[in-house]
Motif scaffolding. Structure first.
Motif, PDB file in Angstrom:
ATOM      1  N   ALA A 220       0.493   0.615   1.828  1.00 43.02           N
ATOM      2  CA  ALA A 220      -0.558   1.164   2.687  1.00 43.02           C
ATOM      3  C   ALA A 220      -1.864   1.327   1.916  1.00 43.02           C
ATOM      4  O   ALA A 220      -2.948   1.030   2.427  1.00 43.02           O
TER       5      ALA A 220
ATOM      6  N   SER B 139      -3.556   2.713   6.911  1.00 41.07           N
ATOM      7  CA  SER B 139      -2.276   3.057   6.283  1.00 41.07           C
ATOM      8  C   SER B 139      -1.201   3.299   7.334  1.00 41.07           C
ATOM      9  O   SER B 139      -0.045   2.893   7.162  1.00 41.07           O
TER      10      SER B 139
ATOM     11  N   VAL C 248      -0.576   8.911   0.409  1.00 45.02           N
ATOM     12  CA  VAL C 248      -1.728   7.998   0.363  1.00 45.02           C
ATOM     13  C   VAL C 248      -3.040   8.783   0.349  1.00 45.02           C
ATOM     14  O   VAL C 248      -3.943   8.506  -0.449  1.00 45.02           O
TER      15      VAL C 248
END
Length: 321
Positions: free
Chosen positions: A33, A156, A175
């Motif tokens: 991602a 993502s 992330v």
């Protein structure tokens, strides 16, 4: 008893292996991602240093820290819950909301270009420079970061759409945290480059001192370049959001034309096709962003900004009476 204890240890070991595998899966998914969102990460890194340009050295890191915390709040407390809920219950709303953010980025980029070439930039430059208001700087940076962060998180999300709800939540949180640390760590290094160069230039070693002086001399040029890159990035990312969003909403003409140009460039340039195709797409997205942003600037200039100017012009008259 011994057999039961061994069985218990076996169960614990099995759970531990399953947890380790899950962590590995989360890490791999977060990595995929993050790679997909790398383009927007670069844009975010390029945009942020302009907010501390012209500030005294002792104010740079505190303001970057405040912007970073604001960015983290954007990602984890606002964007993450919102996109998880929307993706679960109202997935069709994600694209329109993202397009509104893209239009705002186009406006921000076009307005910077307008101020640069309309003469307002020179007027402000000739005036006595005022100390920047930290609250205004931070709020402006966090507001722009919100759009870029939303783009990062949605990209993502698309990469982990097949995961379960809680897996998606964990991966996107990882992330968001990792990208925030990366972006603002790099930004902090960039804005402190001249301070590091000054210290190096004061050492007794000629080579090290020369390198330090080079860093000090290069810092203004780097910041100027990053300002240009940041403005271009706003137009590129904003335009790309609008292109992809319009295609997802069924308006295929503009996106289809750009995609056709990208394919032609890819086929015509052989081994460099991937790079050239990407450049064609990027330039086309930036042009779309500039056109849309210019239209928004024009509309606001003819409505809200003009009304604000008239209101400000009346205030001195009222004060005089």
């Amino acid at each position: 008893m011994a057999g039961g204890l061994v069985a218990l240890f076996d169960d614990v070991a099995l759970l531990a292996r399953a947890a380790a595998a899950s962590i590995d899966d989360v890490g791999a998914a977060a990595g995929r991602a993050g790679v997909k969102a790398a383009g927007v990460v670069v844009d975010d890194t390029a945009v942020t240093p302009q907010y501390v340009r012209g500030l005294s050295a002792d104010r740079e890191i505190p303001i970057i820290r405040r912007i970073a915390l604001g960015s983290l709040r954007n990602k984890l407390l606002i964007i993450l819950p919102a996109i998880l809920l929307l993706s679960q219950f109202l997935p069709w709303l994600l694209t329109p909301i993202l397009m509104v953010g893209g239009a705002y980025l186009c406006y921000e980029g076009a307005e910077k270009i307008w101020h640069r070439f309309s003469g307002h930039h020179d007027d402000h430059a000739s005036a006595e420079p005022a100390m920047p208001d930290e609250k205004t700087i931070v709020s402006g940076a966090v507001r722009t970061d919100f759009i870029l962060s939303a783009e990062i998180m949605v990209i993502s999300l698309n990469e982990v759409a097949s995961e379960g709800f809680w897996s998606r939540a964990i991966i996107l949180a990882v992330v968001g945290l990792a990208i925030t640390i990366l972006v603002y760590g790099v930004v902090a290094l960039i804005v402190k480059m001249d301070d590091a160069g000054l210290r190096l230039s004061q050492t007794g070693k000629k080579g090290v001192a020369a390198f330090g002086r080079g860093l000090v001399k290069g810092m203004p040029k780097l910041l100027s370049a990053l300002t240009i890159i940041g403005t271009a990035a706003m137009l590129w990312v904003g335009g790309h959001i609008l292109l992809v969003g319009s295609d997802e909403l069924g308006l295929h003409a503009v996106y289809g034309f750009v995609h056709h140009l990208e394919e032609l460039a890819h086929e015509a340039t052989g081994a460099l096709g991937g790079v050239v195709g990407w450049l064609v797409n990027t330039v086309a997205s930036a042009i779309v962003g500039l056109v849309v942003g210019a239209l928004i600037v024009l509309v606001l200039s003819l409505t809200l900004h003009r009304r604000k100017a008239k209101t400000e012009a009346r205030q001195p008259e009222s004060a005089g009476h």
